[in-house]
Design a protein around this motif. Structure first.
Motif, short mmCIF file in Angstrom:
data_model
loop_
_atom_site.label_atom_id
_atom_site.label_comp_id
_atom_site.label_asym_id
_atom_site.label_seq_id
_atom_site.Cartn_x
_atom_site.Cartn_y
_atom_site.Cartn_z
N GLU A 132 0.84 -1.20 0.00
CA GLU A 132 0.00 0.00 0.00
C GLU A 132 0.88 1.25 0.00
N ARG A 133 0.52 2.21 -0.86
CA ARG A 133 1.30 3.44 -0.97
C ARG A 133 0.47 4.64 -0.51
N THR A 134 1.13 5.57 0.24
CA THR A 134 0.49 6.78 0.71
C THR A 134 1.46 7.94 0.57
N GLU A 135 1.01 9.02 -0.09
CA GLU A 135 1.81 10.23 -0.15
C GLU A 135 1.58 11.02 1.13
N ILE A 136 2.65 11.43 1.81
CA ILE A 136 2.52 12.11 3.10
C ILE A 136 2.90 13.58 2.97
#
Length: 315
Positions: free
Chosen positions: A271-275
């Motif tokens: 899972e990828r999340t831009e922070i």
């Protein structure tokens, strides 16, 4: 300093640049300057800058003054050395209650390495109409800080990695911007991957140029970098303090902006999340932090580049 100021055209020049946010409210914060050049004296009025903020991005009048002195050296007198006399021809005004003159209760830790850069960029943008040939387009003017902390399972000891990330320099009238450097005020460099892997429970899986991140123009902005950190400890925490994630490095003389910073967390499960550029998160074994630093802004209208004969021969 007086001789340097005499080399600038008289007049009033106005410029502004923006912080992405203060880490508390998702709102841009303006740093504005009104410059008056008259004979051998100059004044810098920051009264129209936004009010002090809740997050740690406030600066002090001393930080503003240091930023002005740096900008004057860069634009008008690179050989000038710091002295009391060099400050006499320069007047600096800040408004009490503003981000550059906050109440004593306001947090200021990020003002030194983030807001100070916005002061310089506001000055550069103000002077574009006067001396564009002396200026560099916007660059990765931020510490680009990722702060990793946690217990190293190899030693059982607490470790903290304070890591900075350079990006592309802005282009100039006579050349492209340099890749992966630290424009403006900085005195630190990145930690080599081998040192990180020996001293911390982190593996650096990639370090490369971020191709295509520089802004287009007659001359192109420098490329940023991409670095990937794989977490090897059961748990770590990471704090970011990065500008230019929302407001990209600006172009000059119709050059295009560079790509902004981008920070992505890829969990072990995929899972990828831009922070956000200013956040605090938990990381676990197998997670990967992907730091992509900004490119520099372009200089001049894209498509107007003229190659000299040597460049044509090389092509």
């Amino acid at each position: 300093m007086r001789a340097a100021i005499l080399g600038l055209p008289d007049g009033e020049y106005v410029g502004e640049d923006f912080l992405d946010n203060d880490g508390i409210k998702d709102e841009k914060i303006a740093v504005r300057v009104r410059i008056n050049i008259k004979d051998d004296a100059a004044s810098f009025d920051f009264s129209e800058s936004d009010d002090a903020v809740t997050g740690p991005l406030n600066a002090t009048p001393f930080t503003a003054a240091a930023s002005v002195f740096y900008a004057m050296k860069a634009i008008a007198g690179p050989d000038i050395q710091p002295s009391e006399g060099a400050a006499r021809p320069v007047e600096i005004k800040t408004r009490p209650g503003s981000i550059l003159h906050p109440p004593t209760s306001s947090p200021v830790v990020g003002g030194n390495h983030e807001t100070s850069q916005r002061v310089v960029d506001a000055i550069f943008k103000a002077m574009e109409k006067a001396v564009p040939e002396r200026l560099t387009a916007g660059g990765s003017t931020t510490s680009g800080l990722l702060l990793f902390s946690g217990v190293d399972p190899r030693t059982g000891k607490w470790t903290t990695l304070y890591e900075v990330h350079g990006g592309g320099e802005g282009a100039r009238c006579d050349r492209d911007g340099y890749p992966t450097t630290r424009p403006h005020m900085s005195n630190v460099m990145n930690t080599p991957a081998e040192v990180i892997e020996k001293a911390y429970p982190i593996r650096v899986e990639q370090q490369s140029l971020r191709i295509g991140s520089g802004g287009k123009g007659q001359n192109t902005g420098g490329e940023g970098q991409e670095r990937r950190y794989r977490i090897l400890a059961p748990k770590m925490v990471m704090t970011s303090m990065v500008e230019r994630c929302v407001v990209p490095p600006y172009g000059l003389q119709k050059g295009e902006p560079g790509k902004p910073f981008k920070i992505t967390v890829e969990r072990a499960g995929g899972e990828r999340t831009e922070i956000s550029g200013k956040t605090h998160i938990d990381l676990f074994e197998g997670d990967c932090v992907i730091m992509q630093s900004s490119g520099g802004g372009g200089y001049g209208l894209p498509g107007s580049r003229v190659l000299n004969q040597e460049s044509v021969n090389e092509a």
